[in-house]
Design a protein around this motif. Structure first.
Motif, short mmCIF file in Angstrom:
data_model
loop_
_atom_site.label_atom_id
_atom_site.label_comp_id
_atom_site.label_asym_id
_atom_site.label_seq_id
_atom_site.Cartn_x
_atom_site.Cartn_y
_atom_site.Cartn_z
N ALA A 32 0.83 -1.20 0.00
CA ALA A 32 0.00 0.00 0.00
C ALA A 32 0.87 1.26 0.00
CB ALA A 32 -0.94 0.00 1.20
N GLU A 33 1.97 1.22 0.74
CA GLU A 33 2.88 2.36 0.77
C GLU A 33 3.51 2.61 -0.60
OE1 GLU A 33 5.66 1.29 3.83
OE2 GLU A 33 4.19 1.64 5.42
N ASN A 34 3.50 1.59 -1.45
CA ASN A 34 4.06 1.70 -2.80
C ASN A 34 2.99 1.78 -3.87
OD1 ASN A 34 7.19 1.38 -2.72
ND2 ASN A 34 6.39 0.03 -1.14
N GLY A 35 1.75 2.05 -3.46
CA GLY A 35 0.67 2.28 -4.41
C GLY A 35 -0.02 1.05 -4.93
N ILE A 36 0.18 -0.10 -4.28
CA ILE A 36 -0.47 -1.34 -4.71
C ILE A 36 -1.43 -1.77 -3.62
CG2 ILE A 36 -0.16 -3.76 -5.34
CD1 ILE A 36 2.73 -3.00 -6.20
N ILE A 37 -2.70 -1.88 -3.95
CA ILE A 37 -3.71 -2.30 -2.99
C ILE A 37 -3.97 -3.80 -3.20
CG2 ILE A 37 -6.06 -1.96 -2.14
CD1 ILE A 37 -4.12 0.51 -1.86
N LEU A 38 -3.72 -4.58 -2.16
CA LEU A 38 -3.91 -6.03 -2.24
C LEU A 38 -5.26 -6.44 -1.67
CD1 LEU A 38 -0.47 -7.36 -0.94
CD2 LEU A 38 -1.25 -7.23 -3.30
N PRO A 39 -5.91 -7.42 -2.27
CA PRO A 39 -7.10 -7.99 -1.64
C PRO A 39 -6.70 -8.64 -0.32
CG PRO A 39 -6.86 -8.76 -3.91
CD PRO A 39 -5.60 -8.04 -3.54
N TYR A 40 -7.57 -8.63 0.67
CA TYR A 40 -7.27 -9.21 1.97
C TYR A 40 -6.82 -10.67 1.83
CZ TYR A 40 -7.67 -10.70 6.77
OH TYR A 40 -7.39 -11.22 8.02
N GLY A 41 -5.67 -10.99 2.40
CA GLY A 41 -5.17 -12.35 2.41
C GLY A 41 -4.50 -12.80 1.12
N ALA A 42 -4.27 -11.87 0.20
CA ALA A 42 -3.65 -12.25 -1.08
C ALA A 42 -2.25 -11.66 -1.16
CB ALA A 42 -4.47 -11.74 -2.25
N ILE A 87 -2.79 -10.46 -10.22
CA ILE A 87 -2.27 -10.17 -11.55
C ILE A 87 -3.37 -10.52 -12.55
CG2 ILE A 87 -0.50 -10.75 -13.25
CD1 ILE A 87 1.36 -11.36 -10.91
N SER A 88 -3.62 -9.60 -13.47
CA SER A 88 -4.67 -9.84 -14.46
C SER A 88 -4.08 -9.85 -15.86
CB SER A 88 -5.74 -8.75 -14.36
OG SER A 88 -5.19 -7.51 -14.73
N SER A 89 -4.78 -10.49 -16.76
CA SER A 89 -4.28 -10.59 -18.13
C SER A 89 -4.17 -9.23 -18.84
CB SER A 89 -5.12 -11.57 -18.95
OG SER A 89 -6.47 -11.22 -18.89
N ARG A 91 3.33 -5.62 -19.06
CA ARG A 91 4.57 -6.20 -18.54
C ARG A 91 5.19 -5.26 -17.50
NH1 ARG A 91 8.10 -10.17 -20.26
NH2 ARG A 91 10.22 -9.92 -19.53
N ALA A 92 5.15 -3.96 -17.77
CA ALA A 92 5.71 -2.97 -16.83
C ALA A 92 4.99 -3.02 -15.49
CB ALA A 92 5.63 -1.58 -17.43
N GLU A 93 3.67 -3.20 -15.51
CA GLU A 93 2.91 -3.27 -14.26
C GLU A 93 3.26 -4.54 -13.48
OE1 GLU A 93 -1.17 -0.93 -15.41
OE2 GLU A 93 -0.83 -2.92 -16.29
N ALA A 94 3.39 -5.65 -14.17
CA ALA A 94 3.77 -6.90 -13.51
C ALA A 94 5.18 -6.78 -12.94
CB ALA A 94 3.68 -8.06 -14.49
N GLU A 95 6.10 -6.17 -13.68
CA GLU A 95 7.47 -6.00 -13.19
C GLU A 95 7.50 -5.08 -11.98
OE1 GLU A 95 9.68 -4.79 -16.64
OE2 GLU A 95 9.85 -6.85 -17.37
N VAL A 126 8.44 -4.34 -6.22
CA VAL A 126 7.97 -3.98 -4.88
C VAL A 126 8.11 -5.17 -3.94
CG1 VAL A 126 5.94 -3.30 -3.52
CG2 VAL A 126 6.46 -2.12 -5.66
N PHE A 127 7.79 -6.37 -4.41
CA PHE A 127 7.93 -7.55 -3.57
C PHE A 127 9.41 -7.78 -3.22
CE2 PHE A 127 8.17 -12.24 -2.93
CZ PHE A 127 7.44 -12.27 -1.75
N ALA A 128 10.29 -7.59 -4.19
CA ALA A 128 11.73 -7.72 -3.92
C ALA A 128 12.17 -6.69 -2.88
CB ALA A 128 12.53 -7.55 -5.21
#
Length: 56
Positions: free
Chosen positions: A9-19, A23-25, A29-33, A38-40
């Motif tokens: 969230a601090e990096n602008g990504i809102i995760l569903p609870y418990g997820a 990632i959506s089709s 590629r830039a969004e997935a990277e 952020v995870f790294a």
């Protein structure tokens, strides 16, 4: 999971609870990277905790 959710969230990504991520089709590629980067960053910021668990 709470720390991961907060970090994302601090990096602008809102995760569903418990997820770990959603990632959506239509995602580019830039969004997935960005999610991977952020995870790294999350793992790097917790290296002291993660490294301590590996030594046990």
């Amino acid at each position: 999971m709470k720390e991961l959710t907060r970090f994302f969230a601090e990096n602008g990504i809102i995760l569903p609870y418990g997820a770990a991520a959603s990632i959506s089709s239509p995602m580019t590629r830039a969004e997935a990277e960005f999610i991977v980067d952020v995870f790294a960053g999350f793992l790097e910021s917790r290296q002291d905790i993660l490294g301590a668990k590996e030594r046990k």
